[in-house]
Each structure stands twice: as structure tokens, then as C-alpha cells.
Design a protein around this motif. Structure first.
Motif, PDB file in Angstrom:
ATOM      1  N   ASP A  48     -11.285  -2.216 -10.290  1.00 12.33           N
ATOM      2  CA  ASP A  48     -12.452  -1.359 -10.383  1.00 12.33           C
ATOM      3  C   ASP A  48     -12.084   0.073 -10.706  1.00 12.33           C
ATOM      4  OD1 ASP A  48     -13.879  -3.264  -7.838  1.00 12.33           O
ATOM      5  OD2 ASP A  48     -14.565  -3.152  -9.887  1.00 12.33           O
ATOM      6  N   THR A  89     -18.635  -2.749 -19.165  1.00 11.00           N
ATOM      7  CA  THR A  89     -17.884  -3.339 -18.049  1.00 11.00           C
ATOM      8  C   THR A  89     -17.246  -2.224 -17.224  1.00 11.00           C
ATOM      9  OG1 THR A  89     -17.435  -5.370 -19.271  1.00 11.00           O
ATOM     10  CG2 THR A  89     -15.897  -4.837 -17.501  1.00 11.00           C
ATOM     11  N   SER A 124     -17.019  -0.186 -13.063  1.00 10.76           N
ATOM     12  CA  SER A 124     -17.884   0.193 -11.941  1.00 10.76           C
ATOM     13  C   SER A 124     -19.039   1.082 -12.379  1.00 10.76           C
ATOM     14  CB  SER A 124     -17.061   0.882 -10.849  1.00 10.76           C
ATOM     15  OG  SER A 124     -16.368   1.978 -11.375  1.00 10.76           O
ATOM     16  N   THR A 125     -18.840   1.952 -13.372  1.00 10.10           N
ATOM     17  CA  THR A 125     -19.939   2.806 -13.839  1.00 10.10           C
ATOM     18  C   THR A 125     -20.957   1.954 -14.589  1.00 10.10           C
ATOM     19  OG1 THR A 125     -18.205   4.457 -14.183  1.00 10.10           O
ATOM     20  CG2 THR A 125     -20.428   5.052 -14.881  1.00 10.10           C
ATOM     21  N   ASP A 144     -12.398   5.403 -19.428  1.00 10.67           N
ATOM     22  CA  ASP A 144     -11.319   5.887 -18.546  1.00 10.67           C
ATOM     23  C   ASP A 144     -10.988   7.344 -18.832  1.00 10.67           C
ATOM     24  OD1 ASP A 144     -10.755   3.344 -17.176  1.00 10.67           O
ATOM     25  OD2 ASP A 144     -10.327   2.685 -19.211  1.00 10.67           O
ATOM     26  N   LYS A 176     -10.387   3.372 -23.199  1.00 13.08           N
ATOM     27  CA  LYS A 176     -11.076   2.353 -22.437  1.00 13.08           C
ATOM     28  C   LYS A 176     -10.138   1.169 -22.223  1.00 13.08           C
ATOM     29  CE  LYS A 176     -15.265   1.070 -23.257  1.00 13.08           C
ATOM     30  NZ  LYS A 176     -15.447   0.936 -21.792  1.00 13.08           N
ATOM     31  N   GLY A 177     -10.568   0.292 -21.313  1.00 12.17           N
ATOM     32  CA  GLY A 177      -9.776  -0.911 -21.092  1.00 12.17           C
ATOM     33  C   GLY A 177      -9.154  -0.995 -19.711  1.00 12.17           C
ATOM     34  N   ALA A 187     -11.525  -5.085 -20.476  1.00 11.49           N
ATOM     35  CA  ALA A 187     -12.522  -5.671 -21.376  1.00 11.49           C
ATOM     36  C   ALA A 187     -12.539  -4.996 -22.747  1.00 11.49           C
ATOM     37  CB  ALA A 187     -13.903  -5.590 -20.733  1.00 11.49           C
ATOM     38  N   GLU A 198     -15.495  -4.933 -25.566  1.00  9.67           N
ATOM     39  CA  GLU A 198     -16.210  -3.646 -25.517  1.00  9.67           C
ATOM     40  C   GLU A 198     -16.200  -2.975 -26.885  1.00  9.67           C
ATOM     41  OE1 GLU A 198     -15.562  -2.192 -20.908  1.00  9.67           O
ATOM     42  OE2 GLU A 198     -13.970  -1.826 -22.336  1.00  9.67           O
ATOM     43  N   LYS A 211     -13.462  11.920 -15.589  1.00  9.15           N
ATOM     44  CA  LYS A 211     -12.981  11.225 -16.793  1.00  9.15           C
ATOM     45  C   LYS A 211     -12.768  12.171 -17.983  1.00  9.15           C
ATOM     46  CE  LYS A 211     -13.378   7.196 -14.762  1.00  9.15           C
ATOM     47  NZ  LYS A 211     -14.338   6.184 -15.129  1.00  9.15           N
TER      48      LYS A 211
END
Ligand code: 5RP
Length: 247
Positions: free
Chosen positions: A12, A45, A47-48, A103, A113-114, A118, A122, A140
């Protein structure tokens, strides 16, 4: 050998800070204002994204009609549990809007991202969308991408050769650092598409476009977590409120 060291992966990406969870909710709520009745939605995908999905679920229960494409099996399951209609990208290959987390976000809206594994789906979903809204808490935001290890999705066949080729490609751009195979428990993490993930700690990435091209040129690399030119704007929540970052 760095590839064998591995690292435990926090699925997460949670920091444990209660206020960060509240900021994710705030960003998710702000993004919801951009969702219109009848939209074809890419659903992210992490937590956000999950905060967004829960908020979307409430709207759908209240009568909002949307059709979603999920960027992971995890997201698809959460959407199903909230009665958010989900179809495949084959059923609905062009989307109005994707809403997803990140991220890292730089001032030009380049993303890493990733972290949630995902990135391949994504990126395909974001690219199939007219617009992509990134939702994130202010932690972020970065000046230059690279403090967050760059996820690189690779085919399992010839992974050592792919690893070495990635090292060489990065070195050609003056980048080095540990590249580790992402683990899930005792074994390697396997993505929804059946691939492996390397997390590359290159540090500051001064030229994301050059690194993106160099990584795409390596056979065995399926996709990487640099999202360039995909985000339309970012909704960033901080203690001070919500700001919109535009390119
Ligand atoms: C998943 C992702 C996520 O969007 C990214 O890791 C951010 O996650 P979170 O919202 O949990 O911080 O790219 O592959």
C-alpha cells in the motif's frame, strides 16, 4: 548480486501517518467533481485510488452512472464490491477519463508509478483515456523524479540478461544504483499480467524522456513506471487545501 538481494514490498505504500490518509481522501473527493454522468472511466490502483473508488461507490449508489475499466485485479474486486460497473478495455477501448495515484509527480506532471505493481495496465488505461487526473497527497511532489525507486516490469524469461541490459542502458545515461527484484513474501512479486518487477534506485533522473526511450529499447522490458505526457492535471492535497497542478 543486487538482483538477488530483493526487498520487502509494502503493497500500500503506506507511511502510517494518519493525516496522509486524510489527504488522500481529500484529493479523491476533489477529483470526483470531474466525474460526469455517463462517463467511461479508467480506475487506478493504490491507496489513493482506493479512496477515490470508495467515494465513487457512494455516488454510484446515489444514482451516478459510469462504466469503469480497472487497472488491476485488486481495483476490479473493490469496484465489484461497491457495485461500480466494470468492463474490460477490449469491451470499451476508448475512455473519457482516468483517475489514478502516483508515487512521484514533478512540476511538468511527469510521474513515477508502479509502487503498487500495476504500472503496465495503468499506463495502457491512461493512454486509452482522453484525460488523466492524478490524485495525490503533497508528499508525492518532487522537483526531479527519482527518489522513489523506478519500477520496471520485465518478462521472466532471461531476467538476468534483461537486468544487465537495463544496467548498461542506465549507465549510458550516467545512471547507476541498486536494481532489485521486487518480492512478495518468500517469492518474487508477480504482476496481474504474469511478469516480474525490478525496482531501480537510480536516484535523481535528470532526463526522464531519455531513460524512458533507453528502457523501452531493452528486450525483456515490458514497461516502466515513467509516465510522461499522460497526466492532464494533478489534484494535490496538503494541510493547506487542494491545489491543481497543470502542465
Ligand atoms: C500502483 C501505483 C499507485 O498509483 C502508486 O503506487 C501510488 O500509490 P498510493 O496511492 O498507495 O500511494 O502506481 O501501481
Amino acid at each position: 548480486f543486487a538482483l538477488e538481494q530483493g526487498q520487502e514490498f509494502d503493497a500500500d505504500g503506506e507511511t502510517g501517518m494518519a493525516n496522509v490518509a486524510a489527504l488522500k481522501d481529500r484529493a479523491a473527493q476533489a477529483a470526483l467533481a470531474h466525474v460526469e454522468d455517463g462517463m467511461r472511466l479508467g480506475i487506478g490502483t493504490g491507496s489513493t485510488a482506493e479512496a477515490f473508488i470508495r467515494a465513487l461507490g457512494e455516488k454510484v449508489a446515489g444514482g451516478l452512472r459510469v462504466t469503469g475499466v480497472a487497472t488491476s485485479e485488486r481495483t476490479a474486486a473493490l469496484c465489484a464490491s461497491l457495485s461500480i460497473p466494470i468492463v474490460t478495455l477490449e469491451d470499451m477501448p476508448a475512455l473519457d477519463l482516468t483517475i489514478d495515484g502516483a508515487d512521484e509527480i514533478d512540476p511538468a506532471l511527469r510521474l513515477i508509478k508502479g509502487g503498487g505493481g500495476a504500472l503496465l495496465r495503468e499506463k495502457i488505461v491512461a493512454a486509452a483515456s482522453e484525460r488523466m487526473i492524478v490524485i495525490a497527497d503533497a508528499t508525492k511532489q518532487v522537483e526531479t523524479l527519482g527518489a522513489f525507486p523506478l519500477p520496471i516490469e520485465i518478462n521472466g524469461f532471461g531476467m538476468m540478461s534483461t537486468y544487465l541490459a537495463i544496467r548498461k542502458a542506465a549507465a549510458g545515461l550516467g545512471l547507476s544504483g541498486d536494481i532489485v527484484l521486487r518480492k512478495a513474501g518468500e517469492g518474487p512479486a508477480i504482476t496481474d499480467s504474469g511478469h516480474l518487477i525490478l525496482d531501480a534506485s537510480f536516484g535523481r533522473i535528470p532526463d526522464s524522456e531519455a531513460l524512458s526511450a533507453a528502457l523501452h529499447a531493452v528486450p525483456g522490458v515490458v514497461e516502466h513506471g515513467l509516465f510522461l505526457g499522460l497526466a492532464t492535471f494533478a489534484v494535490i492535497a496538503s494541510d493547506e487545501g487542494v491545489t491543481v497542478l497543470q502542465r
